[in-house]
Design a protein around this motif. Structure first.
Motif, short mmCIF file in Angstrom:
data_model
loop_
_atom_site.label_atom_id
_atom_site.label_comp_id
_atom_site.label_asym_id
_atom_site.label_seq_id
_atom_site.Cartn_x
_atom_site.Cartn_y
_atom_site.Cartn_z
N SER A 311 -7.46 -29.99 -18.49
CA SER A 311 -6.49 -29.07 -17.92
C SER A 311 -6.28 -27.99 -18.96
CB SER A 311 -5.16 -29.78 -17.61
OG SER A 311 -4.17 -28.81 -17.29
N ALA A 312 -6.88 -26.82 -18.71
CA ALA A 312 -6.77 -25.73 -19.68
C ALA A 312 -5.32 -25.31 -19.88
CB ALA A 312 -7.61 -24.54 -19.22
N ALA A 313 -4.52 -25.38 -18.81
CA ALA A 313 -3.13 -24.94 -18.89
C ALA A 313 -2.29 -25.82 -19.82
CB ALA A 313 -2.51 -24.91 -17.50
N THR A 314 -2.63 -27.12 -19.87
CA THR A 314 -1.84 -28.05 -20.69
C THR A 314 -2.59 -28.53 -21.94
OG1 THR A 314 -2.63 -29.98 -19.46
CG2 THR A 314 -0.66 -28.87 -18.63
N ASN A 315 -3.81 -27.98 -22.15
CA ASN A 315 -4.63 -28.34 -23.30
C ASN A 315 -5.19 -29.76 -23.23
OD1 ASN A 315 -5.94 -27.59 -25.62
ND2 ASN A 315 -4.20 -27.92 -26.98
N GLN A 316 -5.15 -30.36 -22.08
CA GLN A 316 -5.63 -31.73 -21.92
C GLN A 316 -7.17 -31.78 -21.96
OE1 GLN A 316 -4.56 -33.51 -18.15
NE2 GLN A 316 -6.16 -35.07 -18.29
N GLY A 317 -7.71 -32.60 -22.84
CA GLY A 317 -9.15 -32.85 -22.90
C GLY A 317 -9.97 -31.77 -23.57
N LEU A 318 -9.36 -30.69 -24.02
CA LEU A 318 -10.15 -29.59 -24.58
C LEU A 318 -10.75 -29.94 -25.94
CD1 LEU A 318 -8.05 -26.43 -23.63
CD2 LEU A 318 -10.06 -27.39 -22.51
N ARG A 319 -10.01 -30.69 -26.78
CA ARG A 319 -10.56 -31.04 -28.09
C ARG A 319 -11.80 -31.91 -27.93
NH1 ARG A 319 -10.35 -31.72 -33.36
NH2 ARG A 319 -10.63 -33.78 -34.29
N GLU A 320 -11.72 -32.90 -27.05
CA GLU A 320 -12.87 -33.77 -26.84
C GLU A 320 -14.07 -32.99 -26.32
OE1 GLU A 320 -9.86 -34.25 -25.73
OE2 GLU A 320 -9.16 -36.03 -26.84
N LEU A 321 -13.81 -32.04 -25.42
CA LEU A 321 -14.88 -31.22 -24.86
C LEU A 321 -15.56 -30.39 -25.94
CD1 LEU A 321 -16.41 -29.92 -22.46
CD2 LEU A 321 -14.49 -28.33 -22.21
N MET A 322 -14.76 -29.76 -26.81
CA MET A 322 -15.32 -28.90 -27.85
C MET A 322 -16.07 -29.70 -28.91
SD MET A 322 -14.78 -25.89 -26.84
CE MET A 322 -14.45 -26.05 -25.09
N LEU A 323 -15.56 -30.87 -29.27
CA LEU A 323 -16.26 -31.73 -30.23
C LEU A 323 -17.62 -32.17 -29.69
CD1 LEU A 323 -13.35 -33.96 -31.62
CD2 LEU A 323 -14.76 -32.35 -32.94
N TYR A 324 -17.63 -32.50 -28.40
CA TYR A 324 -18.88 -32.94 -27.79
C TYR A 324 -19.88 -31.77 -27.75
CZ TYR A 324 -22.16 -34.92 -24.42
OH TYR A 324 -23.30 -35.40 -23.81
N ALA A 325 -19.39 -30.57 -27.40
CA ALA A 325 -20.26 -29.40 -27.34
C ALA A 325 -20.85 -29.09 -28.72
CB ALA A 325 -19.50 -28.19 -26.81
N GLY A 326 -20.00 -29.18 -29.76
CA GLY A 326 -20.49 -28.93 -31.11
C GLY A 326 -21.55 -29.93 -31.52
N GLY A 327 -21.37 -31.19 -31.13
CA GLY A 327 -22.36 -32.22 -31.47
C GLY A 327 -23.68 -32.00 -30.75
N ILE A 328 -23.60 -31.58 -29.49
CA ILE A 328 -24.81 -31.32 -28.70
C ILE A 328 -25.63 -30.18 -29.31
CG2 ILE A 328 -25.61 -30.33 -26.52
CD1 ILE A 328 -25.08 -33.19 -26.18
N LEU A 329 -24.96 -29.17 -29.87
CA LEU A 329 -25.66 -28.02 -30.42
C LEU A 329 -26.63 -28.41 -31.53
CD1 LEU A 329 -22.92 -25.24 -30.59
CD2 LEU A 329 -24.95 -25.28 -29.14
N ASP A 330 -26.25 -29.45 -32.30
CA ASP A 330 -27.13 -29.87 -33.39
C ASP A 330 -28.45 -30.43 -32.89
OD1 ASP A 330 -25.42 -29.13 -35.44
OD2 ASP A 330 -24.32 -31.03 -35.38
#
Length: 421
Positions: A311-330
């Motif tokens: 939920s972008a409005a409440t910041n729910q789940g965004l940290r997990e999403l960004m950490l996963y995206a950063g890991g995938i980039l490697d």
């Protein structure tokens, strides 16, 4: 205003003309030749400036011309080279030849430089043409014109991860929550008309550049809506986060939205459609979204696509999403883009010979244009040099092969003379 395509005219400087000059000494009416060589014309050079983010400057200035080389002077004085013209562009700029649409340069990192148009060489002064038999040459060499062309500039954002999805699904809100970027956000379609960039600083994980790219609609590959502009910017990203509104408040079906967006990517570029993709199911804070999310997750699980509850409005789940995206980039290698590169034609001074119905033999071409620039038809020494060049370059022999005879007329541009073997 964000300008990501611009067409401009560039011209390198012309080479200066060599000087015709003679030493002036007491009791010597005409001393030896001392005409100096001319300077080279300035190049047109494109340089990546990290402080630029748009091509807006080129909307108002279309012509860019470098300085000409200075003419040579007396006393063997060399003419000064023309100053190079530096054109600054943002990182991610493609420079294309407007006529062929082929790529001249792909400018991706700060400080990168490329010469897009070369300045013309300066002409030689008459001192260079002195020989034991031609001690007083009163002619010099002209400068060569600088290269000129129309070029198209295309700006493609350089981002590691791109947020894709229909308008108004929450991409701008996500960017504002996970980076320092401050895009315009409002509850209506096509709020984001220009791409926005931000840096995701993952504590304990890999940081990366995230791009919120204008919303895509059906028919984008044909230029509908912001289609082609949108797709141009997605091309450089290495990972796509597909944001889908699962709230259902606009009567949309999340699965249909997923398929429609991906169909547009396939139609535009298979390479683009094959990029790794993860799904962010947004607006789960809205009542009724859970049922749509479960249907979407079941569908994506069968395709092997990772889906995150956010939920972008409440910041729910965004940290997990960004950490996963950063890991995938490697795990995703950086690919060099392949383009059909523009190869400028080698500047050759060529000629052609043909016979008109009137019997006049015509010699034309860039060689003739350049030769006549440095010939004074009213000067005997210059005409001797002219005849020597025609002989050395094989033009006399070519005229003979075409059947020319004594007394026939030869025309070179506006200059005509009678052929005498």
């Amino acid at each position: 205003m964000f300008i990501d395509v611009a067409k401009i005219y560039i011209k390198a400087g012309d080479g200066g003309h060599g000087a015709v000059s003679f030493r002036r000494e007491k009791y010597v009416p005409t001393g030896g030749p001392d005409g100096g060589d001319a300077g080279k014309g300035g190049d047109v050079i494109f340089v990546v400036d990290s402080n630029m983010s748009t091509l807006l400057d080129f909307k108002y200035k279309k012509k860019h011309i470098a300085e000409n080389g200075q003419n040579g002077g007396s006393q063997n004085m060399y003419g000064k080279d023309g100053q190079d013209l530096i054109i600054k562009v943002p990182a991610g700029t493609l420079v294309k030849d407007a006529e062929t649409d082929k790529v001249i340069a792909d400018l991706t990192h700060p400080g990168q430089r490329v010469v897009v148009a070369k300045g013309g060489k300066g002409g030689k002064g008459n001192a260079r043409f002195a020989t034991p038999t031609r001690q007083v040459p009163d002619f010099a060499q002209p400068g060569i014109p600088g290269e000129e062309r129309w070029v198209t500039l295309e700006l493609k954002l350089i981002a590691d991860v791109g947020l894709i999805g229909f308008p108004n699904v929450g991409k701008s809100t996500i960017l504002s929550m996970v980076t320092g970027a401050k895009p315009k956000i409002a509850n209506y379609h096509f709020t984001t008309l220009t791409p926005n960039l931000g840096v995701v600083e993952n504590k304990g994980g890999r940081s990366f550049v995230l791009a919120d790219i204008p919303g895509l609609i059906e028919g984008a590959h044909e230029g509908v809506g912001l289609g082609i502009d949108f797709l141009r910017h997605v091309e450089r990203t290495r990972l796509l986060i597909h944001v889908i509104d699962v709230s259902g408040i606009e009567g949309r079906n999340p699965i249909d939205d997923f398929e429609m967006i991906n169909n547009e990517l396939v139609k535009y570029s298979k390479k683009l459609a094959d990029k790794p993709q993860i799904v962010a199911a947004n607006k789960l804070d809205i009542p009724g979204a859970e049922e749509n999310f479960l249907l979407l997750k079941e569908y994506l699980d069968k395709k092997g696509i990772k889906v995150f509850r956010i939920s972008a409005a409440t910041n729910q789940g965004l940290r997990e999403l960004m950490l996963y995206a950063g890991g995938i980039l490697d795990t995703i290698p950086v690919e060099e883009e392949e383009y059909e590169m523009f190869i400028p034609e080698e500047r050759k001074f060529e000629y052609e010979i043909y016979r008109e119905d009137s019997g006049v033999y015509v010699v034309s071409g860039s060689f003739v244009d350049r030769l006549l620039l440095k010939v004074d038809i009213y000067n005997s020494e210059s005409l001797k040099y002219f005849h020597k060049v025609l002989t050395n370059k094989g033009i006399i022999d070519e005229l003979k092969k075409h059947g020319i005879k004594d007394g026939d007329i030869v025309r070179m541009n506006d200059f005509e003379f009678e052929f005498v073997e």
